[in-house]
Design a protein around this motif. Structure first.
Motif, PDB file in Angstrom:
ATOM      1  N   HIS A 142      38.733  57.022  26.662  1.00 35.93           N
ATOM      2  CA  HIS A 142      39.059  55.910  25.776  1.00 35.93           C
ATOM      3  C   HIS A 142      39.472  54.675  26.573  1.00 35.93           C
ATOM      4  CE1 HIS A 142      39.116  58.802  22.427  1.00 35.93           C
ATOM      5  NE2 HIS A 142      39.602  59.617  23.342  1.00 35.93           N
ATOM      6  N   GLY A 143      39.366  53.519  25.931  1.00 31.02           N
ATOM      7  CA  GLY A 143      39.609  52.245  26.600  1.00 31.02           C
ATOM      8  C   GLY A 143      40.951  52.119  27.280  1.00 31.02           C
ATOM      9  N   ALA A 144      42.044  52.407  26.565  1.00 33.17           N
ATOM     10  CA  ALA A 144      43.376  52.227  27.158  1.00 33.17           C
ATOM     11  C   ALA A 144      43.616  53.237  28.279  1.00 33.17           C
ATOM     12  CB  ALA A 144      44.467  52.337  26.099  1.00 33.17           C
ATOM     13  N   LEU A 145      43.227  54.491  28.077  1.00 31.25           N
ATOM     14  CA  LEU A 145      43.435  55.478  29.132  1.00 31.25           C
ATOM     15  C   LEU A 145      42.677  55.080  30.390  1.00 31.25           C
ATOM     16  CD1 LEU A 145      44.162  59.028  29.304  1.00 31.25           C
ATOM     17  CD2 LEU A 145      42.011  58.429  30.397  1.00 31.25           C
ATOM     18  N   ILE A 146      41.422  54.678  30.231  1.00 28.20           N
ATOM     19  CA  ILE A 146      40.628  54.264  31.398  1.00 28.20           C
ATOM     20  C   ILE A 146      41.261  53.021  32.031  1.00 28.20           C
ATOM     21  CG2 ILE A 146      38.394  53.382  32.157  1.00 28.20           C
ATOM     22  CD1 ILE A 146      37.126  55.175  29.952  1.00 28.20           C
ATOM     23  N   GLN A 147      41.590  52.040  31.217  1.00 26.21           N
ATOM     24  CA  GLN A 147      42.143  50.788  31.736  1.00 26.21           C
ATOM     25  C   GLN A 147      43.440  51.008  32.511  1.00 26.21           C
ATOM     26  OE1 GLN A 147      43.711  48.081  28.809  1.00 26.21           O
ATOM     27  NE2 GLN A 147      43.453  46.317  30.143  1.00 26.21           N
ATOM     28  N   PHE A 148      44.403  51.705  31.916  1.00 27.10           N
ATOM     29  CA  PHE A 148      45.707  51.876  32.566  1.00 27.10           C
ATOM     30  C   PHE A 148      45.599  52.697  33.846  1.00 27.10           C
ATOM     31  CE2 PHE A 148      47.623  51.332  28.122  1.00 27.10           C
ATOM     32  CZ  PHE A 148      47.690  49.961  28.283  1.00 27.10           C
ATOM     33  N   ALA A 155      43.304  49.270  43.468  1.00 23.57           N
ATOM     34  CA  ALA A 155      44.113  48.061  43.699  1.00 23.57           C
ATOM     35  C   ALA A 155      43.244  46.807  43.763  1.00 23.57           C
ATOM     36  CB  ALA A 155      44.893  48.215  45.001  1.00 23.57           C
ATOM     37  N   ASP A 156      43.794  45.710  43.267  1.00 24.00           N
ATOM     38  CA  ASP A 156      43.206  44.378  43.420  1.00 24.00           C
ATOM     39  C   ASP A 156      41.766  44.277  42.934  1.00 24.00           C
ATOM     40  OD1 ASP A 156      45.597  43.540  44.596  1.00 24.00           O
ATOM     41  OD2 ASP A 156      44.931  44.251  46.564  1.00 24.00           O
ATOM     42  N   PHE A 157      41.470  44.867  41.781  1.00 27.73           N
ATOM     43  CA  PHE A 157      40.114  44.756  41.233  1.00 27.73           C
ATOM     44  C   PHE A 157      40.096  43.590  40.250  1.00 27.73           C
ATOM     45  CE2 PHE A 157      36.154  46.025  39.252  1.00 27.73           C
ATOM     46  CZ  PHE A 157      35.455  46.522  40.348  1.00 27.73           C
ATOM     47  N   PRO A 158      39.052  42.755  40.268  1.00 34.42           N
ATOM     48  CA  PRO A 158      39.066  41.529  39.473  1.00 34.42           C
ATOM     49  C   PRO A 158      39.011  41.712  37.955  1.00 34.42           C
ATOM     50  CG  PRO A 158      36.943  41.788  40.566  1.00 34.42           C
ATOM     51  CD  PRO A 158      37.853  42.851  41.106  1.00 34.42           C
ATOM     52  N   SER A 159      38.542  42.847  37.456  1.00 36.24           N
ATOM     53  CA  SER A 159      38.414  43.024  36.016  1.00 36.24           C
ATOM     54  C   SER A 159      38.854  44.418  35.612  1.00 36.24           C
ATOM     55  CB  SER A 159      36.971  42.806  35.580  1.00 36.24           C
ATOM     56  OG  SER A 159      36.819  43.114  34.203  1.00 36.24           O
ATOM     57  N   THR A 160      39.478  44.515  34.450  1.00 34.60           N
ATOM     58  CA  THR A 160      39.869  45.829  33.934  1.00 34.60           C
ATOM     59  C   THR A 160      39.380  46.017  32.500  1.00 34.60           C
ATOM     60  OG1 THR A 160      42.014  44.967  33.235  1.00 34.60           O
ATOM     61  CG2 THR A 160      41.902  46.009  35.411  1.00 34.60           C
ATOM     62  N   HIS A 161      38.312  45.334  32.136  1.00 31.61           N
ATOM     63  CA  HIS A 161      37.736  45.456  30.794  1.00 31.61           C
ATOM     64  C   HIS A 161      36.699  46.580  30.798  1.00 31.61           C
ATOM     65  CE1 HIS A 161      36.227  44.420  26.861  1.00 31.61           C
ATOM     66  NE2 HIS A 161      35.012  44.482  27.364  1.00 31.61           N
ATOM     67  N   PHE A 162      36.642  47.359  29.711  1.00 32.27           N
ATOM     68  CA  PHE A 162      35.697  48.466  29.612  1.00 32.27           C
ATOM     69  C   PHE A 162      35.047  48.450  28.237  1.00 32.27           C
ATOM     70  CE2 PHE A 162      38.859  49.477  32.735  1.00 32.27           C
ATOM     71  CZ  PHE A 162      38.083  49.879  33.817  1.00 32.27           C
ATOM     72  N   ASP A 163      33.743  48.216  28.199  1.00 31.01           N
ATOM     73  CA  ASP A 163      32.985  48.180  26.948  1.00 31.01           C
ATOM     74  C   ASP A 163      32.682  49.594  26.458  1.00 31.01           C
ATOM     75  OD1 ASP A 163      32.654  45.325  26.733  1.00 31.01           O
ATOM     76  OD2 ASP A 163      31.216  45.449  28.384  1.00 31.01           O
TER      77      ASP A 163
END
Length: 193
Positions: A142-148, A155-163
């Protein structure tokens, strides 16, 4: 070294309505089923060894469509479930503001702490990494689990959005997680339909 592909489930009616899903057992809508079928077609030709999934219906449906295409069995793990939304589940942002005000995020509404989501996600990923050395593992969640967990591990990745139905590939080498592919949805492009 294990290769782990994090996959967000296909879309649901609540995604489209902007409703917090959390641990609510919402199924895929028709678009989500179509997205998952396109993803399954993409993964069919890959060298995948295992599929793990959240048991919540939207992730389960996505994983089972992938399993049908790849011939793999799905292993369900509760650690992959979405962040519990407590009292906000089923509500839109406008409904939350109306009910609890613009500072609703500061009110104790029973929402699972980010640290708890990160701990169970990290524990799962570390276990999979150790158990499946040299293998390629699909993880449907799921989006929040993957994102968090992504924020916590890479570390230091430019994007944390997941479609919806995006693929994000992680590898761990020298005790460090790296991202080889992020939020890829090329299977959804018009040319692939």
């Amino acid at each position: 070294m294990a290769t782990i592909a994090l996959i967000r489930h296909g879309s649901t009616s609540w995604n489209k309505e902007g409703r917090a899903q959390g641990s609510s057992n919402i199924p895929l809508d028709q678009d989500g089923i179509n997205q998952a079928r396109l993803l399954a077609g993409r993964l069919k030709s890959g060298q995948w060894n295992h599929i793990y999934s959240s048991g919540l219906e939207r992730a389960k449906q996505t994983a089972l469509l992938i399993a049908d295409a790849t011939g793999l069995n799905v292993h369900f793990d509760d650690r992959l479930k979405e962040r519990s939304g407590g009292q906000i589940e089923g509500t839109t942002e406008a409904e939350r503001i109306e009910k609890w005000g613009t500072g609703w995020r500061d009110v104790d509404l029973g929402i699972e702490a980010i640290e708890e989501v990160q701990k169970r996600g990290k524990d799962f990923l570390e276990e999979i990494y150790l158990r499946h050395q040299g293998e390629n593992v699909l993880v449907v969640s799921h989006g929040a689990l993957i994102q968090f967990n992504f924020i916590h591990l890479v570390a230091d990745f430019p994007s944390t959005h997941f479609d919806n139905t995006s693929i994000t590939i992680l590898k761990k080498q020298d005790n460090r997680w790296t991202c080889e592919l992020h939020n890829c949805t090329k299977h959804l492009e018009r040319d692939n339909k």
